[in-house]
Motif scaffolding. Structure first.
Motif, mmCIF file in Angstrom:
data_model
loop_
_atom_site.group_PDB
_atom_site.id
_atom_site.type_symbol
_atom_site.label_atom_id
_atom_site.label_comp_id
_atom_site.label_asym_id
_atom_site.label_seq_id
_atom_site.Cartn_x
_atom_site.Cartn_y
_atom_site.Cartn_z
ATOM 1 N N PHE A 110 -8.482 -9.234 4.776
ATOM 2 C CA PHE A 110 -7.401 -8.732 5.626
ATOM 3 C C PHE A 110 -6.174 -8.397 4.797
ATOM 4 O O PHE A 110 -5.548 -7.347 4.974
ATOM 5 C CB PHE A 110 -7.068 -9.783 6.699
ATOM 6 C CG PHE A 110 -6.033 -9.342 7.653
ATOM 7 C CD1 PHE A 110 -6.320 -8.407 8.641
ATOM 8 C CD2 PHE A 110 -4.728 -9.831 7.575
ATOM 9 C CE1 PHE A 110 -5.356 -7.991 9.535
ATOM 10 C CE2 PHE A 110 -3.753 -9.400 8.459
ATOM 11 C CZ PHE A 110 -4.066 -8.490 9.445
ATOM 12 N N ILE A 111 -5.805 -9.299 3.872
ATOM 13 C CA ILE A 111 -4.643 -9.049 3.011
ATOM 14 C C ILE A 111 -4.891 -7.831 2.128
ATOM 15 O O ILE A 111 -4.006 -6.982 1.951
ATOM 16 C CB ILE A 111 -4.314 -10.298 2.162
ATOM 17 C CG1 ILE A 111 -3.822 -11.426 3.082
ATOM 18 C CG2 ILE A 111 -3.306 -9.990 1.083
ATOM 19 C CD1 ILE A 111 -3.650 -12.763 2.386
ATOM 20 N N LEU A 112 -6.094 -7.760 1.573
ATOM 21 C CA LEU A 112 -6.440 -6.620 0.731
ATOM 22 C C LEU A 112 -6.346 -5.317 1.534
ATOM 23 O O LEU A 112 -5.773 -4.330 1.056
ATOM 24 C CB LEU A 112 -7.848 -6.806 0.151
ATOM 25 C CG LEU A 112 -8.302 -5.773 -0.854
ATOM 26 C CD1 LEU A 112 -7.402 -5.794 -2.092
ATOM 27 C CD2 LEU A 112 -9.729 -6.026 -1.246
ATOM 28 N N ALA A 113 -6.881 -5.332 2.734
ATOM 29 C CA ALA A 113 -6.821 -4.134 3.577
ATOM 30 C C ALA A 113 -5.373 -3.820 3.932
ATOM 31 O O ALA A 113 -4.960 -2.646 3.940
ATOM 32 C CB ALA A 113 -7.642 -4.357 4.850
ATOM 33 N N ILE A 117 -3.563 -0.420 2.851
ATOM 34 C CA ILE A 117 -2.938 0.485 3.820
ATOM 35 C C ILE A 117 -1.471 0.691 3.453
ATOM 36 O O ILE A 117 -0.951 1.822 3.503
ATOM 37 C CB ILE A 117 -3.070 -0.073 5.257
ATOM 38 C CG1 ILE A 117 -4.524 -0.037 5.688
ATOM 39 C CG2 ILE A 117 -2.204 0.687 6.239
ATOM 40 C CD1 ILE A 117 -4.796 -0.742 6.995
ATOM 41 N N GLN A 118 -0.785 -0.331 3.037
ATOM 42 C CA GLN A 118 0.615 -0.231 2.679
ATOM 43 C C GLN A 118 0.799 0.676 1.476
ATOM 44 O O GLN A 118 1.691 1.530 1.467
ATOM 45 C CB GLN A 118 1.199 -1.628 2.338
ATOM 46 C CG GLN A 118 1.496 -2.452 3.545
ATOM 47 C CD GLN A 118 2.672 -1.903 4.318
ATOM 48 O OE1 GLN A 118 2.611 -0.772 4.859
ATOM 49 N NE2 GLN A 118 3.722 -2.650 4.412
ATOM 50 N N GLN A 120 -1.255 2.916 0.265
ATOM 51 C CA GLN A 120 -1.671 4.288 0.532
ATOM 52 C C GLN A 120 -0.598 4.990 1.380
ATOM 53 O O GLN A 120 -0.379 6.193 1.218
ATOM 54 C CB GLN A 120 -3.022 4.326 1.280
ATOM 55 C CG GLN A 120 -4.172 4.111 0.366
ATOM 56 C CD GLN A 120 -5.501 4.194 1.105
ATOM 57 O OE1 GLN A 120 -5.527 4.373 2.302
ATOM 58 N NE2 GLN A 120 -6.577 4.058 0.382
ATOM 59 N N GLY A 121 0.054 4.239 2.234
ATOM 60 C CA GLY A 121 1.120 4.831 3.032
ATOM 61 C C GLY A 121 2.308 5.199 2.155
ATOM 62 O O GLY A 121 2.980 6.196 2.415
ATOM 63 N N GLU A 122 2.584 4.490 1.115
ATOM 64 C CA GLU A 122 3.696 4.795 0.228
ATOM 65 C C GLU A 122 3.349 5.983 -0.644
ATOM 66 O O GLU A 122 4.219 6.738 -1.027
ATOM 67 C CB GLU A 122 4.008 3.572 -0.651
ATOM 68 C CG GLU A 122 4.638 2.464 0.099
ATOM 69 C CD GLU A 122 4.916 1.283 -0.808
ATOM 70 O OE1 GLU A 122 4.758 1.376 -2.034
ATOM 71 O OE2 GLU A 122 5.311 0.236 -0.277
ATOM 72 N N ARG A 123 2.126 6.210 -0.961
ATOM 73 C CA ARG A 123 1.734 7.309 -1.808
ATOM 74 C C ARG A 123 1.826 8.622 -1.047
ATOM 75 O O ARG A 123 2.097 9.654 -1.632
ATOM 76 C CB ARG A 123 0.299 7.132 -2.305
ATOM 77 C CG ARG A 123 0.159 6.081 -3.335
ATOM 78 C CD ARG A 123 -1.253 6.168 -3.856
ATOM 79 N NE ARG A 123 -1.480 5.155 -4.825
ATOM 80 C CZ ARG A 123 -2.608 4.799 -5.280
ATOM 81 N NH1 ARG A 123 -3.679 5.366 -4.826
ATOM 82 N NH2 ARG A 123 -2.733 3.890 -6.191
ATOM 83 N N THR A 124 1.582 8.597 0.130
ATOM 84 C CA THR A 124 1.608 9.866 0.864
ATOM 85 C C THR A 124 2.924 10.219 1.367
ATOM 86 O O THR A 124 3.977 9.944 1.215
ATOM 87 C CB THR A 124 0.680 9.811 2.085
ATOM 88 O OG1 THR A 124 0.909 8.674 2.797
ATOM 89 C CG2 THR A 124 -0.664 10.132 1.696
#
Length: 124
Positions: A110-113, A117-118, A120-124
Motif C-alpha cells: 500500500f505504501i509503495l503504491a 502514485i505520488q 508519478q503525479g509529480e512527474r506529470t
C-alpha cells in the motif's frame, strides 16, 4: 493269715491299677483318634485357604495388569494431549508471524503504491 490279706490287697490293687491302665489306654487311643481327626480337619482347611489364596493372587495379578493398561492409556492420552497442545501453540505462533508478514506485505504494498502514485503525479 495276715500275709494272705496283704497279698490279696496287693492283688486287688494290681487289678485296679491294671483296669486304670486299660482305661488310660482307651482314653489315649480316643484322644489320638481325635487328634488325627483334628489334624485332618486342619489340613483340609489349610488346603481351602491355599486354594483361596491362589485364586486371590491370580485376581490381584489380573487387576494389576488391568491397572497397568489403564495407566498406560491415561499416560498416552496425556502425552497425546500435550503434543496436540504444543502443536496448536506452534501453529498459533506460525499463524501470528504469517499474519504479521501478510499485514506487513499489505501495508508495504500500500505504501509503495501510494508513493508510486505520488511520484508519478509529480512527474506529470
Amino acid at each position: 493269715m495276715e500275709l494272705e490279706k496283704i497279698v490279696e490287697q496287693h492283688e486287688s490293687q494290681l487289678q485296679q491299677h491294671s483296669k486304670d491302665i486299660q482305661q488310660h489306654s482307651k482314653e489315649l487311643a480316643r484322644l489320638s483318634d481325635m487328634s488325627v481327626v483334628m489334624q485332618n480337619t486342619i489340613n483340609e482347611g489349610l488346603a481351602r485357604v491355599d486354594e483361596s489364596n491362589r485364586f486371590l493372587r491370580e485376581q490381584n495379578m489380573e487387576q494389576l495388569k488391568q491397572n497397568n493398561e489403564i495407566f498406560q492409556a491415561v499416560m498416552g492420552i496425556n502425552e497425546s494431549k500435550e503434543n496436540k497442545e504444543y502443536e496448536a501453540k506452534m501453529m498459533t505462533r506460525k499463524n501470528i508471524w504469517r499474519a504479521i508478514f501478510a499485514i506487513g506485505g499489505f501495508v508495504g504494498g500500500f505504501i509503495l503504491a501510494y508513493f508510486k502514485i505520488q511520484f508519478q503525479g509529480e512527474r506529470t
